[in-house]
Motif scaffolding. Structure first.
Motif, short mmCIF file in Angstrom:
data_model
loop_
_atom_site.label_atom_id
_atom_site.label_comp_id
_atom_site.label_asym_id
_atom_site.label_seq_id
_atom_site.Cartn_x
_atom_site.Cartn_y
_atom_site.Cartn_z
N TYR A 133 0.82 -1.21 0.00
CA TYR A 133 0.00 0.00 0.00
C TYR A 133 0.86 1.26 0.00
O TYR A 133 1.96 1.28 0.55
CB TYR A 133 -0.90 0.04 1.24
N GLN A 134 0.31 2.31 -0.61
CA GLN A 134 0.86 3.64 -0.49
C GLN A 134 0.23 4.32 0.73
O GLN A 134 -0.87 3.94 1.16
CB GLN A 134 0.56 4.45 -1.76
N PRO A 135 0.88 5.35 1.30
CA PRO A 135 0.33 6.00 2.50
C PRO A 135 -1.12 6.47 2.36
O PRO A 135 -1.92 6.32 3.29
CB PRO A 135 1.28 7.18 2.72
N GLU A 136 -1.46 7.02 1.18
CA GLU A 136 -2.83 7.54 1.02
C GLU A 136 -3.87 6.43 0.98
O GLU A 136 -5.06 6.67 1.22
CB GLU A 136 -2.93 8.41 -0.23
N GLU A 137 -3.43 5.19 0.69
CA GLU A 137 -4.37 4.08 0.64
C GLU A 137 -4.74 3.55 2.02
O GLU A 137 -5.75 2.87 2.16
CB GLU A 137 -3.78 2.92 -0.18
N ILE A 138 -3.92 3.82 3.02
CA ILE A 138 -4.18 3.27 4.35
C ILE A 138 -4.50 4.35 5.38
O ILE A 138 -4.46 4.12 6.58
CB ILE A 138 -2.99 2.42 4.83
N SER A 139 -4.81 5.54 4.90
CA SER A 139 -5.07 6.64 5.83
C SER A 139 -6.35 7.37 5.48
O SER A 139 -6.81 7.37 4.34
CB SER A 139 -3.88 7.62 5.84
N PHE A 140 -6.92 7.98 6.49
CA PHE A 140 -8.15 8.77 6.34
C PHE A 140 -7.80 10.26 6.34
O PHE A 140 -7.05 10.72 7.21
CB PHE A 140 -9.10 8.50 7.51
N PRO A 141 -8.34 11.03 5.41
CA PRO A 141 -8.11 12.48 5.41
C PRO A 141 -9.01 13.15 6.46
O PRO A 141 -10.03 13.76 6.14
CB PRO A 141 -8.50 12.89 3.99
#
Length: 387
Positions: free
Chosen positions: A53-61
């Motif tokens: 995964y890339q960071p944006e795929e495993i995080s919520f904005p």
């Protein structure tokens, strides 16, 4: 206008943040405090280290999630709670008032074994990790920095990676660090797990055997028999006097609840977790609630795993709204056995539930599907749920 304050924008607060439009429509003000504009899902952190995964795929904005729904987001860290004055004191010194407070402040990896040697001369056990090659398992963002460091070093030669810890997090980090070292023409890494006691000692024997088989196949050594005493100058020092030179070191020595509650004089458990009753309500202060790793559930001990934070979502949402409006609260039922899946890197996993255990690609596919579904459910464009 009654004010609901969310201290932390983590897993247990996802349903509350999704329901901000409903809360605002009923006349409530909602403010969330978080250390960053994004919140990383811990269940997918090792996969980020391993390149799945890339960071944006495993995080919520989380800032966008709160502000786009009519709430207020404050980027800061909670330093202390003053329950007598109904305010939360932030690291910046700002004081934020509340009528009802919900805490999802997570946990941290103790770093008492770390002795840091840096250019300023600061060193000694408990010092903040200053080395570019020592990474705690939390915050999850550290695993992305670790991945970059592994890639940087393996461009030129094979490296040694030491993982301090013997639990599930240590296993997942070891497997995914091994995977990261083999990517993009990397020269690979020799991984050692320093467990002290038996690896996965609280897991069923079948799970331990499956993990051991994978580790042996990859050449990952498990060093048992002596606990880690200190980490310093690129070395892991064991209590038996042995030293192991490492290029990259991970700290996965278990987690502790946020220290905020003890510092605030709230009623806490031995490890500092906020003591809450069956309604996730503080024993000492009824206008304070909590969920996730930062609480200690008085009715019965709960493992510090994300599944309980996810299960607490609807109950926490109901009880916060009910307390604001003077209605009755619901009890949280932790439920029965939960599905446990380890991501051990290389598209492999180990699954366990109710006596059934197996490894391979299928467990990873199942975990990937569940985790991606959870992320997608609470993104800003997802519809809010009514409870």
């Amino acid at each position: 206008m009654p004010k609901l304050l969310l201290a932390g924008a983590g897993h247990a607060h996802m349903a509350v943040m999704a329901a901000i439009p409903e809360l605002v429509a009923k006349g409530h003000q909602v403010t969330a405090i978080g250390p960053g504009e994004r919140h990383y899902y811990s269940g997918m952190g090792p996969g980020m280290l391993g390149g799945t995964y890339q960071p944006e795929e495993i995080s919520f904005p989380v800032r966008d999630m709160v502000e786009s729904r009519g709430g207020v987001f404050i980027q800061d860290k909670v330093a202390r709670i003053d329950p007598a004055r109904h305010v939360v004191i932030l690291d910046s010194g700002h004081e934020e008032p509340y009528d009802v407070l919900s805490c999802n402040l997570g946990s941290f990896v103790p770093q008492g074994v770390v002795a840091c040697d840096n250019q300023d001369g600061a060193n000694g056990p408990g010092a903040a990790v200053a080395s570019r090659s020592v990474f705690p398992a939390k915050p999850i963002e550290q695993l992305w920095k670790a991945r970059q460091r592994v890639h940087e070093l393996t461009r030129d030669h094979s490296i040694r990676v030491g993982v301090c810890g013997g639990g599930p997090a240590a296993l997942e980090i070891a497997g995914n660090a091994w995977s990261a070292g083999r990517e993009n023409g990397g020269n690979g890494c020799v991984v050692q797990l320093f467990t002290g006691g038996k690896l996965l000692r609280n897991m069923p024997e079948r799970v331990c055997r499956l993990a051991g088989k994978v580790l042996r196949k990859r050449g990952i050594e498990v060093v048992e028999g002596s606990y880690v005493r200190s980490v310093q100058s690129g070395e892991i020092h064991l209590e038996n006097g042995k030293r192991y030179v490492q290029d990259v070191i991970f700290l996965a020595l278990g987690v502790r609840p946020s220290p905020v509650f003890r510092a605030s004089g709230l009623e806490v458990s031995e490890d500092g977790g906020l003591l809450v009753d069956q309604c996730l309500q503080s024993l000492s202060h009824p206008d304070i609630f909590g969920g996730g790793d930062c609480i200690t559930f008085v009715p019965r001990p709960l493992d510090k795993v994300g599944v309980y934070a996810v299960r607490q979502n609807p109950v926490l949402l109901h009880n916060l709204q009910a307390h604001l409006e003077g209605r009755s609260l619901k009890a949280f039922d932790p439920g029965g056995a939960y599905l446990l899946i380890f991501n051990i890197g290389g598209g492999q996993g180990i699954l366990y539930k109710s006596g059934v255990a197996f490894g391979g690609r299928a467990p990873f596919w199942i975990k990937d599907f569940i985790d991606r579904k959870f992320i997608k459910k609470f993104l800003p464009n997802a519809p809010s749920e009514t409870h």
